[in-house]
Write an enzyme that holds these catalytic residues in place. Structure first.
Site, short mmCIF file in Angstrom:
data_model
loop_
_atom_site.label_atom_id
_atom_site.label_comp_id
_atom_site.label_asym_id
_atom_site.label_seq_id
_atom_site.Cartn_x
_atom_site.Cartn_y
_atom_site.Cartn_z
CE LYS A 117 -45.28 11.02 14.66
NZ LYS A 117 -44.99 12.36 15.26
CB SER A 198 -41.87 13.54 13.24
OG SER A 198 -42.74 13.60 14.35
CB THR A 219 -41.65 16.93 20.44
OG1 THR A 219 -42.06 15.57 20.56
CG2 THR A 219 -40.74 17.29 21.61
CB SER A 220 -40.50 21.37 18.92
OG SER A 220 -39.60 20.42 18.40
N GLY A 221 -43.47 21.07 16.71
CA GLY A 221 -43.87 21.35 15.33
C GLY A 221 -44.24 20.12 14.52
CB SER A 222 -43.91 16.50 15.14
OG SER A 222 -42.52 16.37 14.97
#
Ligand SMILES: *[C@@H]1O[C@H](CO)[C@@H](O)[C@H](O)[C@H]1NC(C)=O
Ligand SMILES: *[C@@H]1O[C@H](CO)[C@@H](O)[C@H](O)[C@H]1NC(C)=O
Ligand SMILES: *[C@@H]1O[C@H](CO)[C@@H](O)[C@H](O)[C@H]1NC(C)=O
Ligand SMILES: *[C@@H]1O[C@H](CO)[C@@H](O)[C@H](O)[C@H]1NC(C)=O
Ligand SMILES: *[C@@H]1O[C@H](CO)[C@@H](O)[C@H](O)[C@H]1NC(C)=O
Ligand SMILES: *[C@@H]1O[C@H](CO)[C@@H](O)[C@H](O)[C@H]1NC(C)=O
Length: 561
Positions: A117, A198, A219-222
């Protein structure tokens, strides 16, 4: 390329002698027996396939890399998933081929092309920009730890893949999968379909077989969200299992680097390569084992037998109604998991769920990430060896983004950075408010969330894992407490699903859209979650049986032999 008989006979003799001298048997190399046109399609190939065929001399890493580059060039105009190809990838592949010929094989990832990424820094010709022109031309002083670990495992860093810009920590009105550098990434399952984020580029590139797999950050679901949206396996490791050193940050207490892959076993191989303690990331010192497990070794299709699996039933009812296809497939999955020998424990609830929702609604939970971002991004920017736009903190990012028209401000705003820099009670993450919010976060995600649901009230017998159908909320609840999540393909929306679009015309709901099954567990239970996901994957083979991408790259290894 085929091995000459003589060469392989010599090697056989050498390896034979070696295996006689050591306890573990060394696999005997065989000259390639497979017809080039029978090699696996690169959209399905696994690490086991690649390492077998490299060993047997059916193809080289150089040829494999050529094939992947051709595939990228065939479809990137449609999907925008690959930001940059590593100009040294072919040279690296060649040197890894030479090593292999000399008898040095570093492990299962030797010669396997992997993407990073675009927020995972590398000390090479690739830029690391989080999808922003602000950081084009910036240079770090060394590889991020995860990139260095991949390289030493023999992986080829094939390039950087796109993402939601700044891992979605910039705008309140942008789209998952958009960055100023690559524009909108779309998914293979429907024209214009949002890849989710993301780590959307990591997911789309892996789904289309533009490399074997990719690293994403969560971080929260990426990681897990784009993984399920693209019919893949995604692992959000326990926070601290993988180093975040030289990864463009959001939150030091939530960010986790993990793999996106087409199979659980491939994800396990990649995770084993990147996990481990790292002096440049203190959170890794909490890893409770000295030697990182080789996660793939634990995988067993019977591992759900005897497992205790919980379902937060009320939470699921709250997030999706009983006709939702995610939930319909989930109910079938529960039966399969039961058939595989697990006991199912319904009604294991998140006791602080309402409180969680209230704090999410007024951005309180979000603001702690903002405080961490301010501190963490300052450190990242000030550690750069070359910082072409002279950016040192979030305020500088706001100014840069507002003044460079390619950043599309205000069509894409800087709402989150403005909130970080103007609305938060402290300037870094060490003040009392930050600490209080951290405690709140652990409580809502931990004892009031996942950990409370796992520990059975009134009994010593905690559960092994929770399962939920793909949805943001449970992932977020795990993430705020730093807990691991693994997603595995579960199903697809029907062919006659009505297409829905967001205000920018990006497709949000589409026929054949994939979704996943989430396994969520305690800190450091990553192996358990992988085992369960593997058992489910082996039984169901959802990815293989499901609909195909509407457009696929056609280049294959045989075209380069
Ligand atoms: C990195 O960005 C620079 C622009 O400053 C560009 O010249 C270079 O080609 C980029 N690197 C790669 C590998 O694309
Ligand atoms: C893929 O497409 C995007 C969008 O046009 C572009 O920014 C990127 O550089 C392309 N990647 C390659 C490898 O050409
Ligand atoms: C790790 O912790 C030590 C002691 O608390 C601190 O001095 C150091 O700066 C930390 N290092 C990082 C990379 O955060
Ligand atoms: C159930 O879900 C469907 C499809 O998402 C939606 O149209 C419907 O309004 C929902 N019903 C309830 C009671 O939430
Ligand atoms: C946010 O909501 C929670 C729960 O209702 C409340 O305790 C808290 O004070 C609110 N925070 C703000 C800043 O409004
Ligand atoms: C804001 O950005 C512009 C253009 O990049 C630059 O010339 C200016 O110095 C910046 N201002 C501040 C206060 O950083």
């Amino acid at each position: 390329m085929y091995f000459s008989k003589r060469w392989s006979l010599n090697l056989l003799t050498i390896l034979g002698a070696l295996s006689a001298a050591t306890a573990s048997p060394v696999p005997c190399p065989r000259a390639c027996k497979i017809n080039p046109s029978d090699l696996p399609d690169l959209i399905d190939i696994t690490i086991d396939d690649i390492s077998t065929h490299l060993r047997d001399g059916c193809f080289s890493s150089y040829q494999l890399t050529q094939a992947y580059i051709a595939r990228i060039n065939q479809v990137n105009d449609t999907f925008h998933a690959v930001q940059e190809i590593n100009p040294d990838a072919l040279a690296i592949a060649k040197s890894l081929d030479c090593e292999r010929k000399r008898g040095k094989v570093r492990g299962p990832l030797h010669g396997v092309p992997i993407f990073l990424k675009d927020n995972i820094a590398t000390f090479d010709k690739l830029n690391t920009t989080s999808g922003s022109y602000a950081l084009v031309g910036a240079k770090v002083k060394r590889d991020s730890t995860v990139a260095a670990k991949l390289r030493s495992s023999g992986a080829i860093i094939l390039g950087k893949v796109g993402l939601t810009q700044w891992s979605n920590h910039r705008s309140s009105n942008s789209t998952p999968g958009w960055s100023s550098r690559h524009g909108q990434i779309t998914s293979g399952y429907y024209p214009g379909l949002r890849p989710e984020g993301s780590s959307g580029g990591s997911a789309v590139a892996t789904d289309l077989g533009l490399a074997l797999g990719a690293l994403g950050t969560d971080t929260s679901g990426s990681i897990v969200t784009p993984a399920w949206r693209n019919n893949l396996v995604g692992v959000r490791p326990t926070m601290g299992l993988t180093s975040r050193a030289l990864v463009i940050p959001i939150s030091e207490r939530q960010d986790s680097v993990g793999p996106v892959a087409r199979t659980v076993k491939d994800a396990a191989y990649i995770l084993s390569s990147i996990a481990g303690k790292c002096s440049a990331d203190n959170y890794t010192s909490a890893i409770p084992f000295d030697k990182v497990p080789e996660y793939w070794r634990g995988l067993n299709k019977d591992s759900l037998r005897g497992a205790k699996i919980g379902i937060p039933s009320a939470v699921i009812k709250d997030i999706m109604n009983s006709t939702d296809p995610f939930r319909v497939e989930f109910e079938k999955a529960v039966d399969i998991i039961r058939e595989l020998g697990a006991t199912i424990h319904d009604n294991r609830e998140f006791t602080a769920y309402e409180e969680y929702k209230a704090f999410t609604a007024n951005f309180t939970l979000y603001s702690i990430c903002g405080m961490e971002f301010k501190t963490n991004i300052r450190k990242y920017l000030n550690d750069l060896a070359v910082n072409p736009n002279n950016l040192h903190d979030a305020k500088d990012l706001i100014n840069y983004t507002m003044s460079d028209p390619r950043e599309e401000y205000p069509n894409r705003n800087v709402f989150l950075w403005e909130a970080d820099t103007t609305k938060l009670p402290c300037d870094d993450n060490t003040c009392k408010t930050a600490w209080d919010l951290t405690q709140l976060r652990y409580r809502l995600g931990g004892e009031g969330g996942i950990l409370g649901a796992l520990s059975s009230a009134g009994g010593p017998d905690g559960l092994d894992a929770l399962i939920v159908p793909a949805h943001y909320a449970p992932v977020d609840i795990a993430a705020i407490a730093g807990l691991p999540v693994v997603t595995v393909p579960l199903g697809f929306r029907s062919k006659d699903t009505v297409v829905e679009k967001d205000e920018r015309g990006v497709v949000t709901t589409a026929p054949n859209e994939p979704f996943g099954l989430l396994f969520i567990g305690k800190a450091w239970d990553d192996q358990k979650l992988l085992n369960f996901a593997y058992a489910f994957e082996q039984k169901t083979q959802v990815r293989k049986k499901g609909p195909k991408q509407y457009k696929r790259p056609t280049a294959q290894i045989k075209d380069f032999m």
